[in-house]
Structures are given as C-alpha cells and as structure tokens.
Design a protein around this motif. Sequence first.
Motif, mmCIF file in Angstrom:
data_model
loop_
_atom_site.group_PDB
_atom_site.id
_atom_site.type_symbol
_atom_site.label_atom_id
_atom_site.label_comp_id
_atom_site.label_asym_id
_atom_site.label_seq_id
_atom_site.Cartn_x
_atom_site.Cartn_y
_atom_site.Cartn_z
ATOM 1 N N CYS A 5 -27.546 -34.071 -2.748
ATOM 2 C CA CYS A 5 -28.054 -33.940 -4.115
ATOM 3 C C CYS A 5 -27.912 -35.220 -4.927
ATOM 4 O O CYS A 5 -28.473 -35.335 -6.024
ATOM 5 C CB CYS A 5 -27.344 -32.796 -4.825
ATOM 6 N N ILE A 6 -27.171 -36.205 -4.419
ATOM 7 C CA ILE A 6 -26.974 -37.475 -5.134
ATOM 8 C C ILE A 6 -28.175 -38.380 -4.852
ATOM 9 O O ILE A 6 -28.422 -38.771 -3.717
ATOM 10 C CB ILE A 6 -25.674 -38.161 -4.682
ATOM 11 N N GLU A 7 -28.911 -38.695 -5.900
ATOM 12 C CA GLU A 7 -30.153 -39.452 -5.733
ATOM 13 C C GLU A 7 -29.912 -40.922 -5.412
ATOM 14 O O GLU A 7 -30.588 -41.500 -4.564
ATOM 15 C CB GLU A 7 -31.011 -39.332 -6.994
ATOM 16 N N ASP A 8 -28.957 -41.548 -6.062
ATOM 17 C CA ASP A 8 -28.692 -42.969 -5.837
ATOM 18 C C ASP A 8 -28.136 -43.164 -4.421
ATOM 19 O O ASP A 8 -27.111 -42.596 -4.051
ATOM 20 C CB ASP A 8 -27.687 -43.495 -6.877
ATOM 21 N N GLU A 9 -28.841 -43.984 -3.635
ATOM 22 C CA GLU A 9 -28.469 -44.152 -2.231
ATOM 23 C C GLU A 9 -27.077 -44.752 -2.046
ATOM 24 O O GLU A 9 -26.287 -44.284 -1.223
ATOM 25 C CB GLU A 9 -29.505 -45.047 -1.532
ATOM 26 N N ALA A 10 -26.757 -45.802 -2.822
ATOM 27 C CA ALA A 10 -25.451 -46.465 -2.699
ATOM 28 C C ALA A 10 -24.322 -45.514 -3.097
ATOM 29 O O ALA A 10 -23.282 -45.440 -2.430
ATOM 30 C CB ALA A 10 -25.414 -47.715 -3.569
ATOM 31 N N LEU A 11 -24.544 -44.773 -4.180
ATOM 32 C CA LEU A 11 -23.537 -43.822 -4.645
ATOM 33 C C LEU A 11 -23.367 -42.690 -3.639
ATOM 34 O O LEU A 11 -22.248 -42.245 -3.367
ATOM 35 C CB LEU A 11 -23.938 -43.262 -6.014
ATOM 36 N N ARG A 12 -24.495 -42.232 -3.061
ATOM 37 C CA ARG A 12 -24.443 -41.158 -2.067
ATOM 38 C C ARG A 12 -23.659 -41.596 -0.828
ATOM 39 O O ARG A 12 -22.865 -40.838 -0.271
ATOM 40 C CB ARG A 12 -25.859 -40.736 -1.677
ATOM 41 N N GLU A 13 -23.872 -42.859 -0.404
ATOM 42 C CA GLU A 13 -23.178 -43.392 0.761
ATOM 43 C C GLU A 13 -21.673 -43.495 0.501
ATOM 44 O O GLU A 13 -20.852 -43.157 1.367
ATOM 45 C CB GLU A 13 -23.748 -44.760 1.117
ATOM 46 N N THR A 14 -21.323 -43.956 -0.698
ATOM 47 C CA THR A 14 -19.911 -44.073 -1.067
ATOM 48 C C THR A 14 -19.239 -42.703 -1.099
ATOM 49 O O THR A 14 -18.134 -42.516 -0.571
ATOM 50 C CB THR A 14 -19.767 -44.738 -2.448
ATOM 51 N N PHE A 15 -19.927 -41.735 -1.708
ATOM 52 C CA PHE A 15 -19.382 -40.382 -1.811
ATOM 53 C C PHE A 15 -19.250 -39.747 -0.429
ATOM 54 O O PHE A 15 -18.291 -39.011 -0.154
ATOM 55 C CB PHE A 15 -20.284 -39.525 -2.700
ATOM 56 N N LEU A 16 -20.193 -40.071 0.470
ATOM 57 C CA LEU A 16 -20.159 -39.540 1.830
ATOM 58 C C LEU A 16 -18.929 -40.045 2.580
ATOM 59 O O LEU A 16 -18.210 -39.271 3.226
ATOM 60 C CB LEU A 16 -21.437 -39.935 2.575
ATOM 61 N N LYS A 17 -18.671 -41.362 2.472
ATOM 62 C CA LYS A 17 -17.514 -41.957 3.151
ATOM 63 C C LYS A 17 -16.207 -41.370 2.605
ATOM 64 O O LYS A 17 -15.280 -41.073 3.367
ATOM 65 C CB LYS A 17 -17.529 -43.471 2.972
ATOM 66 N N THR A 18 -16.148 -41.228 1.282
ATOM 67 C CA THR A 18 -14.948 -40.670 0.656
ATOM 68 C C THR A 18 -14.723 -39.237 1.102
ATOM 69 O O THR A 18 -13.594 -38.824 1.399
ATOM 70 C CB THR A 18 -15.069 -40.721 -0.874
ATOM 71 N N SER A 19 -15.804 -38.465 1.170
ATOM 72 C CA SER A 19 -15.704 -37.059 1.567
ATOM 73 C C SER A 19 -15.262 -36.923 3.020
ATOM 74 O O SER A 19 -14.475 -36.033 3.364
ATOM 75 C CB SER A 19 -17.051 -36.354 1.363
ATOM 76 N N ILE A 20 -15.760 -37.806 3.875
ATOM 77 C CA ILE A 20 -15.358 -37.787 5.284
ATOM 78 C C ILE A 20 -13.868 -38.133 5.416
ATOM 79 O O ILE A 20 -13.132 -37.503 6.175
ATOM 80 C CB ILE A 20 -16.230 -38.762 6.106
ATOM 81 N N SER A 21 -13.419 -39.151 4.662
ATOM 82 C CA SER A 21 -11.999 -39.538 4.685
ATOM 83 C C SER A 21 -11.117 -38.379 4.225
ATOM 84 O O SER A 21 -10.076 -38.098 4.812
ATOM 85 C CB SER A 21 -11.768 -40.755 3.789
ATOM 86 N N ARG A 22 -11.568 -37.703 3.156
ATOM 87 C CA ARG A 22 -10.792 -36.583 2.641
ATOM 88 C C ARG A 22 -10.751 -35.430 3.650
ATOM 89 O O ARG A 22 -9.719 -34.783 3.835
ATOM 90 C CB ARG A 22 -11.388 -36.113 1.314
ATOM 91 N N ALA A 23 -11.880 -35.184 4.295
ATOM 92 C CA ALA A 23 -11.939 -34.100 5.282
ATOM 93 C C ALA A 23 -11.028 -34.393 6.471
ATOM 94 O O ALA A 23 -10.340 -33.500 6.976
ATOM 95 C CB ALA A 23 -13.387 -33.915 5.750
ATOM 96 N N LYS A 24 -11.009 -35.654 6.894
ATOM 97 C CA LYS A 24 -10.110 -36.039 7.991
ATOM 98 C C LYS A 24 -8.654 -35.884 7.576
ATOM 99 O O LYS A 24 -7.812 -35.445 8.364
ATOM 100 C CB LYS A 24 -10.388 -37.486 8.405
#
Length: 304
Positions: free
Chosen positions: A140-159
């Motif tokens: 749902c995050i339109e900004d590509e750079a922000l979406r990529e950053t949020f994705l990496k953070t979410s993966i780190s948190r999930a791990k």
Amino acid sequence: MSDLSPIGDIMKKSLKALGDDFYIKFLRQSLIANWKEIIGENYAKKIKPLRVEHKRLFVYSGDSSWKSTVYTYKTKIIKKINDYFDTDLIDEIIFGRPSEKPKAISSTSAPVNEVDIVKAVRSIKLTKEEIEEIEKNCACIEDEALRETFLKTSISRAKSEKYRKSQGWHECPHCGVLCPPEQKICNKCKNLEYEIFEKTVIKILQEVPWVTYAEIKKEIEKTMPNMYGECTSEKIENLRGTLVQQMAQTLDKKNENRIKSLVMLFKGVKPEDLTDSLISKALYELRYDLPAEVRLSLVRSAEK
C-alpha cells in the motif's frame, strides 16, 4: 552513541532492529562499562555506578560530601549521559547503599555477545508465506524508496520475533508484545506497574512518615498483589532515602511541621517520640543535603 564509527553505527542499527527493550538493556550495560569515559575521571573516582532501573541511575560514594555535589549538578550529569547515548536513558540519579557493589561488566565482553545474537537473527529464514504476508502489508506504500525501506525493516523485525520465539519468548498477557521467558509481562507493562507501585509507596511515606516496611508490604499485598514480590526492604529504603533527600533539599527552617515530617521519615519515629535533641541530631546528619541557609544555621547553633 557519540562518535560512532561506521561499524558502530551499523551495530547500533542492528541492535535497534531487535527491539527497544533489547537496545535499552544494551545501553544500560554500556553506561556501567563506559562510566569513566562518560562522566569524566574526577567524578568517576568518587562516584561509582550500581545499576539502572526504570530510567533511574543508582550510584554510591564513600564520601558523603559528594552527594551534595552530585545533586547540585544532577541536571548537567543526566544531560551528559543522555547526550552520550543520544537517547533519553536516565531521568533521575539516586544514591544507593555504600555496601552495594557495582556489577563488573567488561567493556569488551558485552558487545561480543550482542554480535553473536545479531548474527543468529540474520541467519533466521522466513517461509515463503511469511515473506508474502510482509510484502502484502507493504504494497500500500506508493513511494518506492519508502516501501523498500519499510520492507527491509519489516523483514528484520519478523526475523527478530522468530528468533525470540525460538528462545522461549512469549506474548505479554497485557499488551501482546514478546517478552523473555523469565518475565511474566513485558518491560513496558512492568515499568508502568512499577511507576504505580513507587507512587503508591511514596504517597504512604508522605502521609505516614514513620510507617514501617512491614506495614508498607502489607498494604502493597492488599492493593497491588502483582508487585508484592518487588516490595523488598531495599527498594522501600531507596524510595524513603530519595524522598528524604528531596525534602531536605527544599527544607525551610521556619516550617516546623515540614522539619518534623522530614525527621520522622528519616528516623522512622512516631510524632510522640520526637524530641528537640532527636530533631537536631537528624538535621545535622542530613546537613550535606540541606539548603545552604539551613546548613549555616545548624553550624552556628553547634558553635554556640
């Protein structure tokens, strides 16, 4: 932290990825380990750190005159500590018992353990379904750079969460946050309970200055059963000591009721047991915590 090297900066971000509670615990250990560098050599020779609890730094000194020095410059000392770690780590300094010994923490051993944990978290593998769920939440995050950053953070948190669960962590029954197996509730909820516990004890001490530890413990058992195990004589005496110091620092020599309350709190005596001699002796023992005007008045009275 101040003056972080590139490696140190990476370490800081990695530790933060493990969660705020984990990161704060690491900073508290670092405060003890790097005390001399943080506070300065002159202060470090006289003031020794004991521990950090709920943003309160407990210290001790063999020289009672240094209590006044520390409380005079307390705001500056707290600012120096928080500036060093670039976070609001400490908001109060409390003197503990001189017999307490600070925990010896090697300045090199703690980071090595943290590195091992970071490596263990990074080695955690997420399932295809877990990754797809994370990507779905980020879509749902339109900004590509922000979406990529949020994705990496979410993966780190999930791990991080997956690693913690593998180590026996469980959900806090109050808020659902993961907490260590040795804790019944998370640190945030525990801190909230502890703050209520402290306020309750302080209110009791203010209303009944001569109250005994046994009476306080009985009241806590009745009103806050979850904190009964935390209600130790050491903690009650620390709260009593802090309240004594606060009252002493703002004492008005013309306010007799305030003076009597201070002495009853300090000595644990009932109103009917107060004497002029006891009051004078107690104030003299507290002279280094008293305002300069009151301290000077005591000295003059002693000289007469």
